[in-house]
Design an enzyme around this catalytic site. Structure first.
Site, PDB file in Angstrom:
ATOM      1  N   HIS A 124     -32.354 -17.114  25.494  1.00 37.70           N
ATOM      2  CA  HIS A 124     -32.019 -17.200  26.780  1.00 37.70           C
ATOM      3  C   HIS A 124     -33.083 -17.975  27.714  1.00 37.70           C
ATOM      4  CE1 HIS A 124     -28.050 -15.522  26.379  1.00 37.70           C
ATOM      5  NE2 HIS A 124     -28.702 -14.234  26.051  1.00 37.70           N
ATOM      6  N   ASP A 161     -25.274 -15.590  18.029  1.00 37.65           N
ATOM      7  CA  ASP A 161     -25.214 -14.519  18.808  1.00 37.65           C
ATOM      8  C   ASP A 161     -24.137 -14.348  19.715  1.00 37.65           C
ATOM      9  OD1 ASP A 161     -27.696 -12.691  20.135  1.00 37.65           O
ATOM     10  OD2 ASP A 161     -26.452 -13.055  21.667  1.00 37.65           O
ATOM     11  N   HIS A 163     -23.886 -14.008  22.862  1.00 44.43           N
ATOM     12  CA  HIS A 163     -24.275 -14.722  24.145  1.00 44.43           C
ATOM     13  C   HIS A 163     -24.505 -16.022  24.032  1.00 44.43           C
ATOM     14  CE1 HIS A 163     -24.901 -10.383  24.851  1.00 44.43           C
ATOM     15  NE2 HIS A 163     -24.378 -10.525  25.620  1.00 44.43           N
ATOM     16  N   ASP A 248     -25.369  -8.922  18.039  1.00 40.63           N
ATOM     17  CA  ASP A 248     -24.241  -8.084  18.950  1.00 40.63           C
ATOM     18  C   ASP A 248     -22.861  -8.512  18.806  1.00 40.63           C
ATOM     19  OD1 ASP A 248     -25.238 -10.623  19.636  1.00 40.63           O
ATOM     20  OD2 ASP A 248     -26.116 -10.092  21.541  1.00 40.63           O
TER      21      ASP A 248
END
Length: 344
Positions: A124, A161, A163, A248
């Site tokens: 990120h 991931d 995200h 995740d």
């Protein structure tokens, strides 16, 4: 047996974003405990922190200075989700350095594959600001290092991931020297990663986002690897494959609603390793991103490591996923890119 390198260090446990923060040192502690049970399978190379020149390949001077300025301070807030403690600068620089060292050893042929088991995570982090638990973008720094300092022409990054890796996408959005492919729950933090985001300028067609509603399982992710990711890698012909490995997407993770098990992680790793063996001399570096269910982290990372070292080939649940197919709608969207890459 493969020469599999693990990049680990106690300093990664010293990064502490605060009491009850989901991105806790315990995430890595349980992984290290699992690695210790089979430590004789791995190489544990030495590595150093990324210096400011290496970090500057992907990040601006102001961000580097701000993260460095947190050193020795008990608590620094970058945004509501992203915090640092007294040793976070040192841990973040070392995490980026671990990923870069993995590139060095792969390019030199000294290892067959590697896993940077590091914190804080990275995908990120943008060029000019930290966000989403991430201070520096470890995998983007590694890719820049491969291109600038190790003479590679093409790098493929696959991000599984939960995200979207906004920082990684933005780092390479306008170049054809990096192909970025991401599966992620959408709409979900950070809100980017829609289908139309495919790159700009020379990078047009070199970003592929697969936004998903949630609930996808082992067979779905195996089908995506079989029918989309592996063909794209073959078409692009990278010299290095980097993987943002987030756990995740494990069933039961508190931040998402995917349903992947250790068999799914094992199969994705096997498919990527096999494809890399065809295309880029097997050069694959996995880099830890998210994952907040401790059981999922322990089991998921172990499943990937088993494949990396050649100890997971007989697992029936993994082998059964070889025939999985990607859904037609997603496959049609992705396949339009393959001729472009083959002709480019």
């Amino acid at each position: 047996m493969n020469r599999t390198a693990i990049f680990r260090h106690p300093l990664f446990l010293a990064h502490d974003p605060g009491y009850d923060h989901v991105e806790s040192p315990e995430r890595l502690r349980v992984i290290y405990e699992e690695v210790d049970t089979v430590a004789d399978r791995f190489l544990f190379p030495d590595f150093a922190a990324a210096d400011e020149k290496l970090l500057a390949l992907n990040h601006g001077k102001q961000l580097i200075a701000r993260v460095k300025g947190s050193s020795g301070r008990p608590f620094t807030v970058f945004d509501p989700d992203t915090r640092a403690s007294a040793q976070s600068w040192e841990a973040a620089a070392l995490a980026a350095g671990a990923a870069a060292r993995g590139v060095d050893l792969l390019v030199a042929g000294e290892i067959d594959n590697g896993f940077a088991l590091v914190r804080p995570p990275g995908h990120h982090a943008e060029a000019d600001h930290a966000m989403g638990f991430c201070l520096f973008n470890n995998i983007a720094v590694a890719a820049r290092h491969a291109l600038v300092n190790r003479g590679l022409e093409r790098v493929f990054i696959f991000d599984w991931d939960l995200h979207h890796g906004n920082g990684t996408q933005h780092s390479f959005y306008d170049t054809d020297r990096v192909f970025y492919c991401s599966t992620h729950q959408y709409p979900h933090y950070p809100g980017s990663g829609a289908w139309p985001e495919t790159g700009s300028g020379r990078g047009q067609g070199h970003t592929l986002n697969l936004p998903l509603p949630g609930g996808q399982d082992d067979a779905f992710f195996a089908g995506v690897c079989n029918d989309i990711v592996a063909p794209l890698i073959r078409a692009y012909r990278p010299q290095l494959l980097l993987v943002s490995a987030g756990y995740d997407i494990y069933h039961g993770d508190p931040l998402g609603s995917m349903r992947v098990t250790e068999a799914g992680f094992g199969y994705m790793a096997r498919k990527l390793l096999d494809t890399a063996a065809e295309v880029c001399c097997g050069r694959v570096l996995f880099c830890l991103e998210g994952g907040y269910n401790l059981t999922g982290l322990r089991r998921g990372v172990r499943a990937v490591l088993d494949q990396m070292t050649g100890h997971g080939s007989s697992e029936r649940a993994v082998t059964a996923l070889a025939g999985s197919r990607a859904p037609e709608g997603i496959l049609a969207q992705a396949q339009r890119l393959i001729p472009l890459l083959q002709n480019g």
